[in-house]
Design an enzyme around this catalytic site. Structure first.
Site, PDB file in Angstrom:
ATOM      1  N   SER A  98     -31.117  -0.379   0.678  1.00  0.00           N
ATOM      2  CA  SER A  98     -30.597  -1.709   0.999  1.00  0.00           C
ATOM      3  C   SER A  98     -31.644  -2.490   1.770  1.00  0.00           C
ATOM      4  O   SER A  98     -32.634  -1.935   2.242  1.00  0.00           O
ATOM      5  CB  SER A  98     -29.338  -1.581   1.870  1.00  0.00           C
ATOM      6  OG  SER A  98     -29.674  -0.998   3.110  1.00  0.00           O
TER       7      SER A  98
HETATM    8  C1  LIG Z   1     -31.315   1.183   4.972  1.00  0.00           C
HETATM    9  S1  LIG Z   1     -32.551   1.409   3.796  1.00  0.00           S
HETATM   10  C2  LIG Z   1     -33.989   0.771   4.574  1.00  0.00           C
HETATM   11  C3  LIG Z   1     -34.008  -0.684   4.682  1.00  0.00           C
HETATM   12  C4  LIG Z   1     -35.346  -1.274   4.951  1.00  0.00           C
HETATM   13  N1  LIG Z   1     -35.848  -0.898   6.214  1.00  0.00           N
HETATM   14  C5  LIG Z   1     -35.279  -2.773   4.750  1.00  0.00           C
HETATM   15  O1  LIG Z   1     -35.290  -3.518   5.714  1.00  0.00           O
HETATM   16  O2  LIG Z   1     -35.196  -3.179   3.598  1.00  0.00           O
HETATM   17  C6  LIG Z   1     -32.916   3.137   3.992  1.00  0.00           C
HETATM   18  C7  LIG Z   1     -34.057   3.591   3.131  1.00  0.00           C
HETATM   19  O3  LIG Z   1     -34.447   4.867   3.568  1.00  0.00           O
HETATM   20  C8  LIG Z   1     -34.871   5.576   2.431  1.00  0.00           C
HETATM   21  N2  LIG Z   1     -34.875   7.000   2.742  1.00  0.00           N
HETATM   22  C9  LIG Z   1     -33.821   7.856   2.784  1.00  0.00           C
HETATM   23  N3  LIG Z   1     -34.237   9.085   3.116  1.00  0.00           N
HETATM   24  C10 LIG Z   1     -35.583   9.004   3.308  1.00  0.00           C
HETATM   25  C11 LIG Z   1     -36.576   9.952   3.648  1.00  0.00           C
HETATM   26  N4  LIG Z   1     -36.266  11.221   3.884  1.00  0.00           N
HETATM   27  N5  LIG Z   1     -37.854   9.528   3.718  1.00  0.00           N
HETATM   28  C12 LIG Z   1     -38.187   8.240   3.481  1.00  0.00           C
HETATM   29  N6  LIG Z   1     -37.281   7.298   3.145  1.00  0.00           N
HETATM   30  C13 LIG Z   1     -35.981   7.675   3.070  1.00  0.00           C
HETATM   31  C14 LIG Z   1     -33.884   5.172   1.358  1.00  0.00           C
HETATM   32  O4  LIG Z   1     -34.365   5.456   0.073  1.00  0.00           O
HETATM   33  C15 LIG Z   1     -33.715   3.698   1.662  1.00  0.00           C
HETATM   34  O5  LIG Z   1     -34.594   2.926   0.900  1.00  0.00           O
END
Ligand SMILES: C[S@@+](CC[C@H](N)C(=O)[O-])C[C@H]1O[C@@H](n2cnc3c(N)ncnc32)[C@H](O)[C@@H]1O
Length: 378
Positions: A98
């Site tokens: 997101s």
């Molecule tokens: C809430 S979204 C991040 C939103 C982003 N910071 C933005 O402002 O658009 C969380 C993200 O963390 C990623 N994610 C989940 N687990 C992860 C991991 N172990 N390492 C890196 N990224 C991860 C997901 O794929 C997702 O894209």
């Protein structure tokens, strides 16, 4: 009059600064400067009647789209690995990526106490919006961001390039940190973790900090900044923010089957099941039963331990509530003991909770490390 993105950005920055008067004006300026419309893409999901409906720029029109983009809202861009841009109709499932709401992006940076010149690892690049906000404040040369999903990471790279930012980007599991560029003054996670991954300790500089939401399978979360001491132990206290990020993918629950309530030992509850609908009460319950998930039903709540299948479910019985416990774990007993300890401590909010963590043992406590405490699953 057509919507003006510059004016909308400015208004959003003002709104966020008004709601958070202690925010460093530099973060206000970052929100006012970063063109969020470059990061959100052309389609997002909106939850409508229990399903995720794709909403497209082309369908809602440019003005409405810009107003959506510059509202202080999270826009879900992916459900269970499926991108909004590829959806042909409503889908069900859970968000996996997101664009985080801008107030939370800067609030996380504020809690992290990030300062220009510090080198930061961001875990969870997502759309790249928060990465751009960090670049604006800290300089792109100080920002490393890692994303788990290769497709999401590739799009974020394009968005950041289009917005004129050149941070170091990596694709992989950010729970392993990003060794190649290690030596971070701060690690911040825009996904939640069940406990602090050991790699993060090893990749921080002396005195470095970790800012993350600690969450779990009941989806109860607390935002915390931990600071590493000379011995390699991290210490911190939770904030009073009632916010959360989606769980880091490797910390997600295994897929679960449908829940059928099973009979078991039955007794009256000593603590009201409704306490689990409160932010701190649910956080305490999650500490006490860290591999259990939480559901609400008409008559009460259901806890189900993912590892053993143990269940506890409650139903109101006029005056109070009855609990049915099934399986090898007595989930409600565990939760009730923890709730009793929390209530004895005055039922505080999360600001009274702290955490002491090493790569080998991590404890969340109330009041002080010698107060009521629970170990996190590592
Ligand atoms: C809430 S979204 C991040 C939103 C982003 N910071 C933005 O402002 O658009 C969380 C993200 O963390 C990623 N994610 C989940 N687990 C992860 C991991 N172990 N390492 C890196 N990224 C991860 C997901 O794929 C997702 O894209």
């Amino acid at each position: 009059m057509p919507a003006d993105p510059t004016a909308l950005r400015q208004a959003l920055a003002e709104e966020i600064a008004t709601a958070n008067p202690t925010l460093d004006p530099a973060w206000h300026d970052a929100v006012a400067a970063v063109p969020r419309e470059l990061f959100v893409g052309d389609a997002v999901f909106r939850l409508t009647g229990g399903v995720w409906e794709p909403v497209r720029r082309a369908e809602v029109g440019q003005d409405e789209w810009l107003r959506m983009v510059y509202s202080d809202q999270t826009w879900v861009t992916q459900i269970d690995g499926r991108d909004a841009a590829d959806a042909t109709g409503p889908v069900s499932g859970s968000p996996t990526s997101s664009a985080t709401l801008p107030s939370l992006v800067v609030r996380t940076a504020q809690v992290a106490q990030l300062q220009p010149g510090q080198k930061v690892l961001e875990v969870g690049t997502g759309t790249g919006y928060s990465t751009a906000v960090l670049c604006h404040r800290l300089g792109a040369g100080n920002v490393v961001s890692i994303e788990y999903d290769p497709g999401v990471a590739a799009r974020a790279a394009v968005h950041l390039h289009d917005a004129g930012h050149t941070p170091t980007l990596a694709v992989g599991d950010g729970l392993q940190g990003c060794t190649e560029h290690a030596g971070y003054d701060a690690i911040i996670a825009t996904c939640s973790v069940r406990s602090i991954p050991p790699s993060w300790f090893w990749q921080l500089n002396d005195g470095g900090s970790i800012t993350t939401t600690i969450s779990g399978w009941m989806l109860a979360a607390g935002l915390i900044r931990l600071v590493l001491d000379d011995e390699g132990t991290a210490h911190g206290r939770f904030t009073d923010d009632t916010i959360t990020y989606m769980l880091a993918r490797p910390h997600e629950r295994p897929p679960s089957s449908r829940v059928f309530r099973l009979d078991g030992d039955t007794r009256s509850t000593r603590q009201a099941p409704g306490l689990l609908k409160e932010w701190a009460g649910k956080f305490v319950a999650q500490l006490a039963a860290p591999s259990a998930e939480f559901m609400t039903i008409e008559s009460g709540i259901v806890l189900r331990d993912v590892a053993t299948g143990s269940q506890a479910w409650t139903e109101s019985d006029g005056e109070g509530a009855t609990v049915h416990q099934h399986g090898p774990l007595r989930l409600w007993d565990q939760v009730e003991d923890a709730l009793a300890a929390w209530q004895k401590a005055g039922a505080p909010d999360l600001t009274e909770f702290g955490m002491t963590a090493t790569p080998y043992e991590q404890t969340v406590w109330i009041g002080s490390p010698t107060g009521p405490n629970w170990r996190l699953p590592i």
